[in-house]
Scaffold this motif. Structure first.
Motif, mmCIF file in Angstrom:
data_model
loop_
_atom_site.group_PDB
_atom_site.id
_atom_site.type_symbol
_atom_site.label_atom_id
_atom_site.label_comp_id
_atom_site.label_asym_id
_atom_site.label_seq_id
_atom_site.Cartn_x
_atom_site.Cartn_y
_atom_site.Cartn_z
ATOM 1 N N ASP A 277 34.137 -77.948 52.320
ATOM 2 C CA ASP A 277 34.673 -76.752 51.659
ATOM 3 C C ASP A 277 33.642 -76.131 50.733
ATOM 4 O OD1 ASP A 277 37.064 -77.018 52.969
ATOM 5 O OD2 ASP A 277 38.136 -77.942 51.276
ATOM 6 N N TYR A 278 32.921 -76.985 50.010
ATOM 7 C CA TYR A 278 31.927 -76.468 49.064
ATOM 8 C C TYR A 278 30.858 -75.656 49.784
ATOM 9 C CZ TYR A 278 28.017 -76.093 45.929
ATOM 10 O OH TYR A 278 26.979 -75.576 45.205
ATOM 11 N N THR B 267 29.493 -66.979 50.182
ATOM 12 C CA THR B 267 29.226 -66.196 48.973
ATOM 13 C C THR B 267 27.771 -65.781 48.856
ATOM 14 O OG1 THR B 267 31.012 -67.331 47.797
ATOM 15 C CG2 THR B 267 29.363 -66.190 46.452
ATOM 16 N N ASP C 80 32.127 -72.275 51.232
ATOM 17 C CA ASP C 80 32.261 -71.262 50.172
ATOM 18 C C ASP C 80 30.895 -70.798 49.683
ATOM 19 O OD1 ASP C 80 34.989 -71.494 50.372
ATOM 20 O OD2 ASP C 80 35.200 -72.857 48.663
ATOM 21 N N ASN C 81 29.971 -71.736 49.543
ATOM 22 C CA ASN C 81 28.638 -71.403 49.046
ATOM 23 C C ASN C 81 27.905 -70.465 49.997
ATOM 24 O OD1 ASN C 81 25.533 -72.126 48.999
ATOM 25 N ND2 ASN C 81 26.313 -72.646 46.974
ATOM 26 N N HIS D 264 36.996 -72.018 58.813
ATOM 27 C CA HIS D 264 37.465 -73.272 58.239
ATOM 28 C C HIS D 264 37.684 -74.311 59.340
ATOM 29 C CE1 HIS D 264 41.380 -71.417 59.317
ATOM 30 N NE2 HIS D 264 41.740 -72.667 59.535
ATOM 31 N N TYR E 116 33.405 -66.184 57.020
ATOM 32 C CA TYR E 116 34.215 -67.351 56.633
ATOM 33 C C TYR E 116 34.859 -67.992 57.853
ATOM 34 C CZ TYR E 116 37.814 -70.285 54.606
ATOM 35 O OH TYR E 116 38.607 -71.365 54.291
#
Length: 455
Positions: A320-321, A328, A324-325, A336, A334
């Protein structure tokens, strides 16, 4: 030796003493020089963090010094010019050569302190900007909620409160660099520089100059030790360091000083060294490849980072980290992982550790499509990873003609590096040391579509 070091160069004794007194009252370390020659000598004695430089002096004027320092590899620190009767032409030339600002005589003490503060802040922001470009948003805190990671963060926080040198061991990609930065950020040196150097990237003949700097006539090249003065020097893969350089590094630990190559005067430093290694240094000592006295100094407060397979509960949070990193900071689309895909990765062996996980996420975001990442896509991505966690490149057949073998290697090498930098040709050019226009031609010739990162 605490605080920033400022060199004040002015041929008027009253101004030198007044500025020195004011700056020392603010907690700065201050050296003074009455002219150009004295300034040159002062820079040899200690690398300044900022220079206040008078323009008009009898022996060597400030513009000449500024040009000299600028042409020898760029200004080593912010330079603020002092002038009682400067001209527009002088101001333009000084700015072109890299001067940060001007202070007019008679000196306003309020303006002086404000300019010094802003110069340091500007340098800090520039350093952070370079760090962001080179490391693509470094992790502020090691990720993971497992008991293993919680204990490691607690150990690192305790180590950060002391100035002793630290040895961090662990497999490749386990997170040694992340913990090095974390210790620095948690320490009282956090406002100082964090300088990294990988021993494996240095040749034996250049390692001493890289670390300790060099002098040649009026030219002074500051090494990594001086660049890290007041902060932390992280030495990666210290087991690869040659024995002669190990001896010089041990001397720094014992005396807090060293001599540059080609120099004759001791240079004092106040810094912390964090060394990392993939190897067992005790075995290296036994084999005669690493000095036992340096090992004992480093091993007073060792920190071992376990492989990711030993704290697999953190895989979900790490996935997840990094998603998101990268969404961004690298502007990737995106996506998942499905629950089944997460479970597959949680039970995967991760031979390349966290670095492999990061590379895998980046690959799936760049090459994949659709919002969900299914098990089949994960299996395919895993199959293209080598045991080190890097994308697998086919071995170049030895029966190919030299030209074809070279082209195949260049193709696989550049494609791998392009994926490492997220498809950015600008970052790729810096990473492989090629001029961008030439790199574009090379990519086209090899059939690599840089817009997609694949053929």
């Amino acid at each position: 030796m605490t605080g920033r070091h400022i060199l004040v160069v002015d041929d008027e004794p009253d101004i030198r003493s007044l500025v020195q007194e004011i700056l020392q009252d603010e907690g700065y370390s201050v050296a003074t020089a009455e002219g150009g020659e004295a300034a040159r000598k002062a820079r040899r004695v200690r690398r300044p963090d900022l220079i206040l430089l008078d323009i008009w002096m009898e022996d060597v004027d400030g513009i000449t010094l500024l040009r000299e320092w600028s042409e020898n590899g760029g200004l080593p620190c912010p330079v603020v010019m002092i002038s009682g009767h400067g001209t527009v032409e002088t101001a333009v030339e000084a700015t072109r050569l890299g001067a940060y600002d001007f202070i007019e005589k008679p000196i306003s003490l309020a303006k002086l302190l404000l300019t010094v503060e802003r110069a340091f802040e500007s340098e800090r922001l520039q350093r952070e900007n370079v760090d962001l470009r080179e490391h693509a948003q470094p992790i502020i805190e090691p990720q993971g909620k497992s008991p293993v990671m919680a204990q490691l963060r607690e150990q690192a926080q305790k180590l950060a409160q002391h100035n002793s040198w630290v040895l961090i061991s662990g497999e490749a990609g386990a997170g040694k660099g992340t913990f090095s930065r974390y210790i620095h950020d948690q320490s009282t040196r956090r406002e100082g520089p964090f300088v990294e150097i990988a021993v494996g990237s240095m040749s034996a003949e250049n390692s001493a100059a890289e670390l300790f700097g060099a002098e040649d006539g009026e030219t002074v090249n500051y090494g990594r030790l001086e660049q890290a003065n007041g902060g932390t020097l992280c030495i990666g893969d210290i087991a690869d360091m040659d024995l002669q350089t190990q001896a010089r590094l041990l001397s720094v630990f014992q005396t807090h000083s060293f001599t540059r190559l080609g120099g004759s005067e001791d240079v004092e430093v106040d810094l912390r060294v964090i060394a990392t290694t993939q190897r067992n240094l005790e075995d290296e000592v036994a084999a005669g490849r690493f000095r036992d006295d340096l090992f004992y100094h480093l091993n007073v407060v060792p920190l071992h980072i376990p492989p990711l397979r030993d704290h697999a509960d953190d895989v979900h949070e790490l996935l997840d980290y990094y998603i998101d990193n990268m969404v961004t900071h690298e502007r990737l689309s995106y996506r998942h992982f499905t629950v089944a895909a997460q479970n597959r990765l949680r039970n995967y062996g991760w031979p390349g550790n966290i670095r492999e996980l990061k590379n895998l996420v980046q690959r799936l975001l760049i090459l994949g499509s659709g919002e969900e990442i299914e098990v089949a896509e994960v299996e395919q991505a895993i199959s293209t990873q080598s045991v080190s966690g890097e994308p697998t490149a086919q071995i170049v057949p030895y029966d190919l003609p030299l030209r074809e073998a070279r082209e195949k290697f260049e193709h696989d090498y550049l494609l791998h590096q392009l994926m490492e930098v997220g498809g950015s040709v600008g970052k790729l050019a810096k990473r492989v040391g090629m001029e961008r226009t030439h790199l574009y031609r090379k990519l086209r010739a090899l059939g690599i579509d840089h817009k997609k990162g694949i053929e």
